[in-house]
Design an enzyme around this catalytic site. Structure first.
Site, PDB file in Angstrom:
ATOM      1  N   LYS A  62       5.864  -8.723   2.906  1.00 55.17           N
ATOM      2  CA  LYS A  62       5.091  -7.681   3.586  1.00 55.17           C
ATOM      3  C   LYS A  62       3.701  -8.177   3.992  1.00 55.17           C
ATOM      4  O   LYS A  62       2.956  -8.713   3.168  1.00 55.17           O
ATOM      5  CB  LYS A  62       4.950  -6.467   2.671  1.00 55.17           C
ATOM      6  CG  LYS A  62       4.326  -5.234   3.318  1.00 55.17           C
ATOM      7  CD  LYS A  62       4.407  -4.072   2.350  1.00 55.17           C
ATOM      8  CE  LYS A  62       3.869  -2.790   2.933  1.00 55.17           C
ATOM      9  NZ  LYS A  62       3.999  -1.659   1.954  1.00 55.17           N
ATOM     10  N   GLU A  93      12.409  -0.362   0.361  1.00 54.96           N
ATOM     11  CA  GLU A  93      11.330  -1.197  -0.183  1.00 54.96           C
ATOM     12  C   GLU A  93      11.292  -0.992  -1.707  1.00 54.96           C
ATOM     13  O   GLU A  93      11.552   0.119  -2.194  1.00 54.96           O
ATOM     14  CB  GLU A  93      10.001  -0.735   0.423  1.00 54.96           C
ATOM     15  CG  GLU A  93       8.755  -1.325  -0.189  1.00 54.96           C
ATOM     16  CD  GLU A  93       7.457  -0.625   0.274  1.00 54.96           C
ATOM     17  OE1 GLU A  93       7.492   0.591   0.580  1.00 54.96           O
ATOM     18  OE2 GLU A  93       6.431  -1.327   0.349  1.00 54.96           O
ATOM     19  N   CYS A 125       7.784  -1.021   5.252  1.00 53.37           N
ATOM     20  CA  CYS A 125       6.983   0.175   5.111  1.00 53.37           C
ATOM     21  C   CYS A 125       5.802   0.284   6.072  1.00 53.37           C
ATOM     22  O   CYS A 125       5.984   0.590   7.229  1.00 53.37           O
ATOM     23  CB  CYS A 125       6.530   0.303   3.668  1.00 53.37           C
ATOM     24  SG  CYS A 125       6.157   2.000   3.260  1.00 53.37           S
TER      25      CYS A 125
HETATM   26  N1  ING Z   1       3.439   3.298   2.060  1.00 55.33           N
HETATM   27  C1  ING Z   1       2.826   4.060   3.066  1.00 55.33           C
HETATM   28  C2  ING Z   1       3.303   3.746   4.470  1.00 55.33           C
HETATM   29  O1  ING Z   1       2.701   3.043   5.243  1.00 55.33           O
HETATM   30  C3  ING Z   1       0.827   5.003   4.013  1.00 55.33           C
HETATM   31  C4  ING Z   1       1.337   4.063   2.971  1.00 55.33           C
HETATM   32  C5  ING Z   1       1.297   6.301   4.102  1.00 55.33           C
HETATM   33  C6  ING Z   1      -0.100   4.557   4.900  1.00 55.33           C
HETATM   34  C7  ING Z   1       0.828   7.170   5.104  1.00 55.33           C
HETATM   35  C8  ING Z   1      -0.597   5.393   5.886  1.00 55.33           C
HETATM   36  C9  ING Z   1      -0.126   6.719   5.994  1.00 55.33           C
HETATM   37  O2  ING Z   1       4.308   4.339   4.790  1.00 55.33           O
HETATM   38  C10 ING Z   1       3.626   1.962   1.953  1.00 55.33           C
HETATM   39  N2  ING Z   1       4.243   1.535   0.841  1.00 55.33           N
HETATM   40  O3  ING Z   1       3.252   1.164   2.815  1.00 55.33           O
END
Ligand code: ING
Length: 319
Positions: free
Chosen positions: A124, A47, A174
């Site tokens: 996304k 990403e 992601c």
């Molecule tokens: N990053 C993270 C993801 O979903 C996140 C944000 C991290 C959300 C940990 C919840 C827990 O992997 C992105 N860019 O979405």
């Protein structure tokens, strides 16, 4: 009869805020060459692979963040990647920040064939984090500020890739991997290979409570392994990793088979290629038995999944 596609996850190490796209693209070309040398026919990049994970930085004026977006694909900066794919005869997946001619902003991924044709685009849908500066957070996560919710759904395309005439390929980005709905929409289109790039902080930066550090990677693998198994598909989950201007993102890129098994895993938090032979015929077992959707699913029992957004309180037991 097997249908083998050799797939590479090209994990990227950190990209610092001060580093230009040319640095990232040069590193990606080297990773593509290393993947090709190991027999890869498709190379999956993370990403937002061209820049630092800029949603950690607050800009009062959103237009100041336009510097992180691509207004053309390919562009002068990304042309070397398209040229390398043509030279090496490999396809690739690339995640980047897209600014459309109309001025709209998306967190986007594309699938490109060796001829340089963009065969599939995804924007996304599950944008985590927040839209305004959050003083409680140690690090901001402003994807809701800088990106619109994707407007292309979760598409799957059947297209030639590697030595195969047709591969059913789909994408997510992601945070999408944490939502079973995303996997199932792809599964309902008979996807055989899901490509998902991610930039995931190794520490929980929200002030919402302690989360043991090891759970970050556990939850990422759990999401991808479950999604692959429950939809009888291969999955390639690729990190941008390492410390970007003091902010740590975890690596642990993986390639997973339709049984949910990890076929290959990155062990560094830097530029690293992992490769696996994916026999797409392995999707058939799950798809024709335990996850034969047409035989076993009961959509009439699932209406709350699309009728509701948030959860409701259950009725109280009247003993
Ligand atoms: N990053 C993270 C993801 O979903 C996140 C944000 C991290 C959300 C940990 C919840 C827990 O992997 C992105 N860019 O979405």
């Amino acid at each position: 009869m097997s249908r083998i596609l050799t797939v590479a996850a090209a994990q990227l190490g950190p990209i610092q805020k001060a580093e230009g796209r040319d640095v990232a693209v040069a590193r990606m070309v080297r990773l593509m060459e290393r993947a090709h040398a190991r027999g890869a026919e498709l190379v999956v990049f993370p990403e937002l692979a061209l820049t630092t994970f800029f949603p950690r930085h607050f800009n009062a004026d959103r237009a100041e963040a336009d510097r992180w977006f691509e207004s053309a694909m390919p562009s002068n900066e990304t042309a070397p990647l398209f040229a390398a794919a043509k030279r090496l005869n490999v396809g690739f997946h690339l995640g980047y920040a897209e600014r459309t001619p109309e001025g709209r902003h998306f967190n986007t991924a594309i699938l490109v064939n060796p001829a340089g044709q963009i065969m599939l685009k995804y924007r996304k849908i599950h944008l985590p984090g927040h839209a305004e500066f959050d003083p409680r957070r140690a690090v901001q996560h402003l994807e809701k500020r800088y990106f619109e919710v994707g407007d292309l759904g979760f598409p799957v395309i059947r297209a030639p890739m590697g030595g195969l005439d047709g591969v059913n390929m789909g994408m997510m980005i992601c945070n999408d991997r944490r939502w079973p709905e995303a996997w199932r929409v792809l599964g309902l289109q008979s996807v055989e290979l899901v490509m998902v790039g991610y930039n995931t902080p190794s520490l929980n930066q929200a002030a919402a409570g302690f989360e043991a550090h090891h759970l970050r990677v556990f939850h990422s693998h759990l999401s991808v392994q479950a999604g692959a198994y429950q939809n009888a598909t291969f999955a390639v989950a690729v990190a941008k990793a390492g410390t970007e201007d003091g902010n740590e993102l975890f690596g642990h890129s993986i390639i997973v088979n339709p049984q949910g098994e990890i076929l290959a895993q990155a062990t560094s938090w830097d530029d690293e290629v992992i490769v696996a032979d994916c026999d797409l015929e392995a999707c058939r077992l799950g798809r024709t038995t335990i996850f034969a959707f047409d035989k076993h699913r009961r959509p009439e029992a699932y209406t709350s999944i699309t009728a509701q957004t948030g959860a409701v309180e259950p009725p109280e037991w009247q003993g």
